[in-house]
Design an enzyme around this catalytic site. Structure first.
Site, short mmCIF file in Angstrom:
data_model
loop_
_atom_site.label_atom_id
_atom_site.label_comp_id
_atom_site.label_asym_id
_atom_site.label_seq_id
_atom_site.Cartn_x
_atom_site.Cartn_y
_atom_site.Cartn_z
N ARG A 58 42.46 42.75 40.81
CA ARG A 58 43.20 43.60 39.83
C ARG A 58 44.04 42.79 38.84
O ARG A 58 45.21 42.25 39.26
CB ARG A 58 44.29 44.38 40.72
N ASP A 60 46.52 41.49 36.03
CA ASP A 60 47.75 41.82 35.52
C ASP A 60 48.00 41.80 34.00
O ASP A 60 46.77 41.68 33.32
CB ASP A 60 48.77 40.48 35.81
N ARG A 209 48.40 31.63 37.32
CA ARG A 209 49.42 31.35 36.37
C ARG A 209 50.32 30.21 36.72
O ARG A 209 50.97 29.44 36.02
CB ARG A 209 50.06 32.68 35.83
#
Length: 289
Positions: A58, A60, A209
């Protein structure tokens, strides 16, 4: 009279440019990849309601995908009617920033999410003093400091293996942050762009990230190579770890086991993980890309 045949599980291999999407998951009032795909499937199959997709990762808002995988369960009669034309019909219906490259009947026990062995992402950074190539600005982050790739790789080696990545994840109630980081390495491409390859059995929210943010601090000399591992061992978010912008991140590949191993993989993936366990990615409802 015989029983009606059950639904057919269909695998979709797809790609998208994440810049104009609010992530993968359908959200009311927002444009999402799942929303576009489910709406397109509903239209081309002339269904009254959308068919729900399950995805491997999933992603972002703003994150891209080149090797995303999803599955959908279609009634046998719908699949029989659509199978030879579905790919072409989706191409005509979907917006140009989403493409489905392959549609095929999945083997028994296949689950796009729980069958996955690992996900591989790439993060791309330019440290050129002039900025990013305008034609790649939507896919490459500009870092306004020279980067030492060797120092970044030294720091990355200390993060490999199975750990509790709570220091690099956004916590979610009832979800584990234990992950097995299989690959984390950096290289400078011929065009000067620094590309990081990150591969793990699964990722928790913001993990890639945040790791990239910590390693950029090592690469530009603001932190020593041991610092990201010290943050990891601390088990808590460090305010110095910046979650970098999403547009440099692309889901490149999802790997699956042989067909005969799918059922066992599904069982392992649904088992809540603890450190040192022999099970696969932990946590019901928490696997991400």
């Amino acid at each position: 009279m015989g029983e009606e045949p059950g639904p057919v599980r269909v695998r979709l291999d797809l790609a998208y440019d994440g810049r104009e999407f609010s992530g993968w998951a359908r959200q009311r009032g927002k444009r999402t990849v799942q929303g576009e795909l489910e709406d397109a499937l509903r239209v081309v199959t002339r269904a009254e309601r959308p068919w729900e997709l399950t995805v491997a990762g999933r992603t972002d808002a703003g994150v891209h995908a080149r090797g995303q995988v999803a599955h959908v369960d279609l009634p046998a009669e719908v699949w029989a009617e659509q199978r030879d034309a579905l790919l072409r019909r989706l191409a005509g219906r979907l917006p140009q920033d989403v493409r489905v490259w392959r549609v095929a009947e999945a083997p028994p026990h296949f689950d796009a999410r729980f069958s996955a062995l690992w996900r591989r992402y790439a993060y791309r950074v330019s440290d050129h003093p002039g900025g990013v190539d305008p034609l790649r600005r939507g896919h490459v982050l500009w870092h306004n400091w020279p980067l030492d790739v060797d120092a970044m790789n030294e720091a990355s080696e200390l993060l490999l293996g199975e750990h509790d990545f709570a220091a690099y994840c956004r916590r979610r109630e009832g979800a584990t942050t234990i992950r097995r980081l299989l690959t984390l390495r950096w290289r400078r491409e011929p065009d000067g762009v620094v590309e990081g390859t990150v591969r793990a059995d699964a990722f928790c929210h913001n993990m890639v990230r945040a790791l990239v943010g910590a390693l950029l601090f090592v690469g530009d000399g603001h932190r020593p190579a041991e610092w990201p591992a010290r943050v990891l061992a601390g088990g808590a978010r460090d305010s110095a770890v910046h979650v970098v912008r999403p547009h440099g991140l692309t889901l490149e590949e999802v790997a699956y086991p042989a067909d005969e191993a799918l059922a066992e993989r599904n069982r392992e993936s649904r088992t809540l993980r603890t450190l040192g366990s022999a099970h696969g990615p932990g946590g019901r409802g928490e696997l991400r890309g």
